[in-house]
Write an enzyme that holds these catalytic residues in place. Sequence first.
Site, PDB file in Angstrom:
ATOM      1  NE  ARG A   1     -16.763  72.842  -9.529  1.00 34.12           N
ATOM      2  CZ  ARG A   1     -17.358  72.225 -10.777  1.00 34.12           C
ATOM      3  NH1 ARG A   1     -17.489  71.068 -11.000  1.00 34.12           N
ATOM      4  NH2 ARG A   1     -17.783  72.985 -11.659  1.00 34.12           N
TER       5      ARG A   1
ATOM      6  CE1 TYR B   1      -7.926  77.183  -8.991  1.00 31.78           C
ATOM      7  CE2 TYR B   1     -10.279  76.061  -8.902  1.00 31.78           C
ATOM      8  CZ  TYR B   1      -9.564  77.172  -9.352  1.00 31.78           C
ATOM      9  OH  TYR B   1      -9.957  78.211  -9.876  1.00 31.78           O
ATOM     10  N   GLY B   2      -9.865  75.360  -5.182  1.00 32.70           N
ATOM     11  CA  GLY B   2     -11.317  75.615  -5.106  1.00 32.70           C
ATOM     12  C   GLY B   2     -12.249  74.631  -4.464  1.00 32.70           C
TER      13      GLY B   2
ATOM     14  CE  LYS C   1     -20.080  75.699  -6.119  1.00 34.95           C
ATOM     15  NZ  LYS C   1     -19.327  75.705  -7.346  1.00 34.95           N
TER      16      LYS C   1
ATOM     17  CG  HIS D   1     -24.519  75.697  -8.661  1.00 34.73           C
ATOM     18  ND1 HIS D   1     -24.013  75.364  -9.906  1.00 34.73           N
ATOM     19  CD2 HIS D   1     -23.424  76.459  -8.213  1.00 34.73           C
ATOM     20  CE1 HIS D   1     -22.862  75.910 -10.133  1.00 34.73           C
ATOM     21  NE2 HIS D   1     -22.398  76.836  -9.287  1.00 34.73           N
TER      22      HIS D   1
ATOM     23  CB  SER E   1     -19.262  75.994 -13.053  1.00 35.60           C
ATOM     24  OG  SER E   1     -19.779  75.048 -12.015  1.00 35.60           O
TER      25      SER E   1
ATOM     26  CB  CYS F   1     -23.372  79.796 -17.054  1.00 37.43           C
ATOM     27  SG  CYS F   1     -22.582  78.404 -17.886  1.00 37.43           S
TER      28      CYS F   1
ATOM     29  CB  THR G   1     -20.078  86.296  -9.679  1.00 32.91           C
ATOM     30  OG1 THR G   1     -19.637  84.787  -9.032  1.00 32.91           O
ATOM     31  CG2 THR G   1     -19.426  87.171  -8.808  1.00 32.91           C
TER      32      THR G   1
ATOM     33  CG  ASP H   1     -21.343  79.309  -6.270  1.00 31.83           C
ATOM     34  OD1 ASP H   1     -21.346  79.446  -7.499  1.00 31.83           O
ATOM     35  OD2 ASP H   1     -20.427  78.237  -5.729  1.00 31.83           O
TER      36      ASP H   1
ATOM     37  CG  ASN I   1     -11.704  77.575 -13.182  1.00 34.26           C
ATOM     38  OD1 ASN I   1     -12.640  78.500 -12.869  1.00 34.26           O
ATOM     39  ND2 ASN I   1     -11.583  76.673 -12.348  1.00 34.26           N
ATOM     40  CB  SER I   2      -7.381  82.954 -12.774  1.00 39.15           C
ATOM     41  OG  SER I   2      -8.041  83.764 -13.867  1.00 39.15           O
ATOM     42  NE  ARG I   3     -13.430  79.955 -10.628  1.00 42.29           N
ATOM     43  CZ  ARG I   3     -14.657  79.759 -10.698  1.00 42.29           C
ATOM     44  NH1 ARG I   3     -15.521  80.500  -9.979  1.00 42.29           N
ATOM     45  NH2 ARG I   3     -15.335  79.056 -11.716  1.00 42.29           N
TER      46      ARG I   3
ATOM     47  N   GLY J   1     -25.002  94.390 -17.225  1.00 38.64           N
ATOM     48  CA  GLY J   1     -26.000  95.107 -16.661  1.00 38.64           C
ATOM     49  C   GLY J   1     -27.407  95.298 -17.396  1.00 38.64           C
TER      50      GLY J   1
ATOM     51  CG  ASN K   1     -28.103  89.988 -18.481  1.00 37.80           C
ATOM     52  OD1 ASN K   1     -28.465  90.061 -19.626  1.00 37.80           O
ATOM     53  ND2 ASN K   1     -26.839  89.542 -17.839  1.00 37.80           N
TER      54      ASN K   1
HETATM   55  P1  GTP Z   1     -19.026  79.732 -10.786  1.00 34.80           P
HETATM   56  O1  GTP Z   1     -18.451  80.754  -9.832  1.00 34.80           O
HETATM   57  O2  GTP Z   1     -18.228  78.955 -11.564  1.00 34.80           O
HETATM   58  O3  GTP Z   1     -20.273  78.974 -10.196  1.00 34.80           O
HETATM   59  O4  GTP Z   1     -19.458  80.804 -12.177  1.00 34.80           O
HETATM   60  P2  GTP Z   1     -20.716  82.035 -12.238  1.00 34.80           P
HETATM   61  O5  GTP Z   1     -21.876  81.322 -12.753  1.00 34.80           O
HETATM   62  O6  GTP Z   1     -20.699  82.834 -10.960  1.00 34.80           O
HETATM   63  O7  GTP Z   1     -20.085  82.795 -13.578  1.00 34.80           O
HETATM   64  P3  GTP Z   1     -19.419  84.347 -13.544  1.00 34.80           P
HETATM   65  O8  GTP Z   1     -20.661  85.462 -13.047  1.00 34.80           O
HETATM   66  O9  GTP Z   1     -18.312  84.375 -12.757  1.00 34.80           O
HETATM   67  O10 GTP Z   1     -19.447  84.289 -15.115  1.00 34.80           O
HETATM   68  C1  GTP Z   1     -18.566  83.417 -15.980  1.00 34.80           C
HETATM   69  C2  GTP Z   1     -18.112  84.408 -17.067  1.00 34.80           C
HETATM   70  O11 GTP Z   1     -19.287  84.721 -17.748  1.00 34.80           O
HETATM   71  C3  GTP Z   1     -17.062  85.273 -16.913  1.00 34.80           C
HETATM   72  O12 GTP Z   1     -15.976  85.632 -17.825  1.00 34.80           O
HETATM   73  C4  GTP Z   1     -18.127  86.565 -17.222  1.00 34.80           C
HETATM   74  O13 GTP Z   1     -17.567  87.740 -17.882  1.00 34.80           O
HETATM   75  C5  GTP Z   1     -19.116  85.786 -18.261  1.00 34.80           C
HETATM   76  N1  GTP Z   1     -20.450  86.459 -18.424  1.00 34.80           N
HETATM   77  C6  GTP Z   1     -21.219  86.638 -17.295  1.00 34.80           C
HETATM   78  N2  GTP Z   1     -22.536  87.111 -17.555  1.00 34.80           N
HETATM   79  C7  GTP Z   1     -22.486  87.439 -19.013  1.00 34.80           C
HETATM   80  C8  GTP Z   1     -23.429  87.751 -19.744  1.00 34.80           C
HETATM   81  O14 GTP Z   1     -24.550  88.514 -19.251  1.00 34.80           O
HETATM   82  N3  GTP Z   1     -23.104  87.654 -21.045  1.00 34.80           N
HETATM   83  C9  GTP Z   1     -21.881  87.486 -21.436  1.00 34.80           C
HETATM   84  N4  GTP Z   1     -21.607  87.660 -22.996  1.00 34.80           N
HETATM   85  N5  GTP Z   1     -21.043  86.857 -20.468  1.00 34.80           N
HETATM   86  C10 GTP Z   1     -21.100  86.886 -19.284  1.00 34.80           C
HETATM   87  C1  SPV Z   2     -18.071  76.220  -9.587  1.00 34.59           C
HETATM   88  O1  SPV Z   2     -17.434  75.504 -10.550  1.00 34.59           O
HETATM   89  O2  SPV Z   2     -19.212  76.099  -9.672  1.00 34.59           O
HETATM   90  C2  SPV Z   2     -17.183  77.615  -8.554  1.00 34.59           C
HETATM   91  C3  SPV Z   2     -15.757  77.279  -8.616  1.00 34.59           C
HETATM   92  O3  SPV Z   2     -18.124  77.912  -8.182  1.00 34.59           O
HETATM   93  S1  SPV Z   2     -15.422  76.151  -7.117  1.00 34.59           S
HETATM   94  O4  SPV Z   2     -15.595  76.521  -6.107  1.00 34.59           O
HETATM   95  O5  SPV Z   2     -14.218  75.635  -7.663  1.00 34.59           O
HETATM   96  O6  SPV Z   2     -16.605  74.962  -7.292  1.00 34.59           O
HETATM   97 MN    MN Z   3     -20.273  77.732  -8.582  1.00 32.98          MN
END
Ligand code: GTP
Ligand code: SPV
Ligand code: MN
Length: 580
Positions: A70, A198-199, A207, A227, A249, A251, A254, A276, A363-365, A490, A492
């Site tokens: 983004r 892109y995305g 978004k 979000h 994002s 963090c 997913t 998301d 940021n590969s998806r 897990g 968590n």
């Molecule tokens: P967006 O799609 O950008 O909104 O991201 P998201 O909030 O869905 O984040 P996602 O679950 O894809 O995690 C992003 C990165 O953080 C990945 O590389 C994960 O492996 C890492 N990650 C997720 N959960 C944890 C966690 O509990 N601990 C750690 N250390 N890393 C984590």
């Molecule tokens: C984010 O950046 O929070 C995403 C990926 O979920 S994008 O669709 O590119 O906004």
């Molecule tokens: Mn997001």
Amino acid sequence: MTTTNDQLISWVDEVARLTRPARVHWCDGSEAEREQLIAQMLESGELLELNQDTHPNCYLHRSDPSDVARVEHLTFVCTTDPEDAGPNNHWMAPDQAHGQMDALFEGCMEGRTLYVVPYCMGPIDSPYARCGVEITDSPYVVVNMGLMTRMGRKALARIERGERFVRGLHSIGELDPERRFIMHFPEELTIKSYGSGYGGNALLGKKCHALRIASWQAREEGWLAEHMLIVGVESPEGETHYLACAFPSACGKTNLAMLLPPESHAGWKIWTVGDDIAWLHVDGSGQLRAINPEAGYFGVVPGTNAKTNRNAFDMIRRDAIFTNVAVTADNQPWWEDKGHGDPELDWQGRPWAPGNGKAAHPNSRFTVSAQQNPAWSPRAEDPAGVPISAIVFGGRRRELAPLVYEARDWRHGVLVGAGMASETTAAATAQVGVVRRDPMAMKPFCGYNFADYWSHWLSIGERTTTPPKVFHVNWFRQNGEGRFLWPGFGENLRVLRWIIDRCAGRAEARDTAIGWLPGPTDIDVEGLDIDPQTLESLLAVDAPAWREELTQIGDYLDGFGDRVPEALREVREQVLARLK
Ligand code: GTP
Ligand code: SPV
Ligand code: MN
């Protein structure tokens, strides 16, 4: 296919006159259409086939190297009054923005196909769902929208019944970063996006519509567009609680939404409603409910492996589109921390060798249908959504923020959300790893003035009979050597259990200046390799550092001037007083 909706016909005609495409295609969302688009993109090279034996129906897209995330600095909210967009958005006057964008769009689709993509955000028969139409010249966008939304005939039928729809106009243009803008006109329910494929810049349902435009609509209509992931946590006794969690994002949304209970937690089940975005409504009985407006996942690939997220790892072995991953010698997708295999070509298709840096783009998806998730909740299709027990905010913070704490009440919870900060990630093109304020994880996505948004949040709490409890989590605390203190993923679930037990009035907590925290024995760490000092530091409140934090939050709120709700300032002062 075309339509009986005159407004839609005249808008498509108007856009076609401006952009001058070679042909116009109305998308019906059928399997045949999808197959045809994929065949066409394999031919043009926009998609590359991955190893079909190991990854049936999986394809790779390499986006332009300058177009991998983004672009917040090129994203604008164009309202008549700049104060309505607020200091949290880049602003441009609507007339000027339309003029500038229409100049870019002029003739930009010559020789290309203009696709008309009707889509529905939310279960197709939900009163909470909203429709949109994206016009785009990118078949990659069409196929992704087909996975991410309810796209095609059924969405068009809703629009033909007369409901208002969001108009999104998109062209990849020349993919020139100097000629790239993402513009939002919330007063007109319109989006114009040029120069990126892109995305979040290009899949306009996500978004642009479901957050920036929807947040504006939500304030007018009395709901929230957030979000947030939505997850159901089912105990061995069969009690299910739904949590809505806002993390910035990349963090962990997913991953938390698809959490796989560790072996120590036999009998627990996790149900993914969304990963998301959440649209939250107060129902007739004063209960907060959530729907997921999306139908698929556009998820971060790196870090996904059999240990961190088995369900995601399995889910993306078929019928998935990969964007900007590396490939192995036998043409399987590869990324950092995949756990096996070696990259042969990097995300740009260049030969990769050790020492060349990352092979997959950070940021590969992946794009997949939500139905491929083994933990997909059937309640994701419930038109009425799911009842929300708790709101959980979270950030990526090496220091300060404890593993988990609970706000005293809704008002304090709104302050906790408004005061959120997190380290920046590769999801946006800017410096990575710097702590910035990201209220409610909505800094890049709130389509109006944050001060008005916080007032709106306060009013939502008042409309519920009992507002959900509000928590803050941080999975990302590190020690001096940069190692994570908490195992995350897990594990968590152990923190979610405390959260749920607090909601049910079953868990102990200690009263601290920043809110309620678990004591060292309140979180079940049995079977976890974590020493007592680490746990203690994860659950500590460093008063001087928090005083500094609350001071910074005060300065941040001041940046929004008189529009900031007085209640928020009061709660901040109360927290600060307790820290003294
Ligand atoms: P967006 O799609 O950008 O909104 O991201 P998201 O909030 O869905 O984040 P996602 O679950 O894809 O995690 C992003 C990165 O953080 C990945 O590389 C994960 O492996 C890492 N990650 C997720 N959960 C944890 C966690 O509990 N601990 C750690 N250390 N890393 C984590
Ligand atoms: C984010 O950046 O929070 C995403 C990926 O979920 S994008 O669709 O590119 O906004
Ligand atoms: Mn997001």
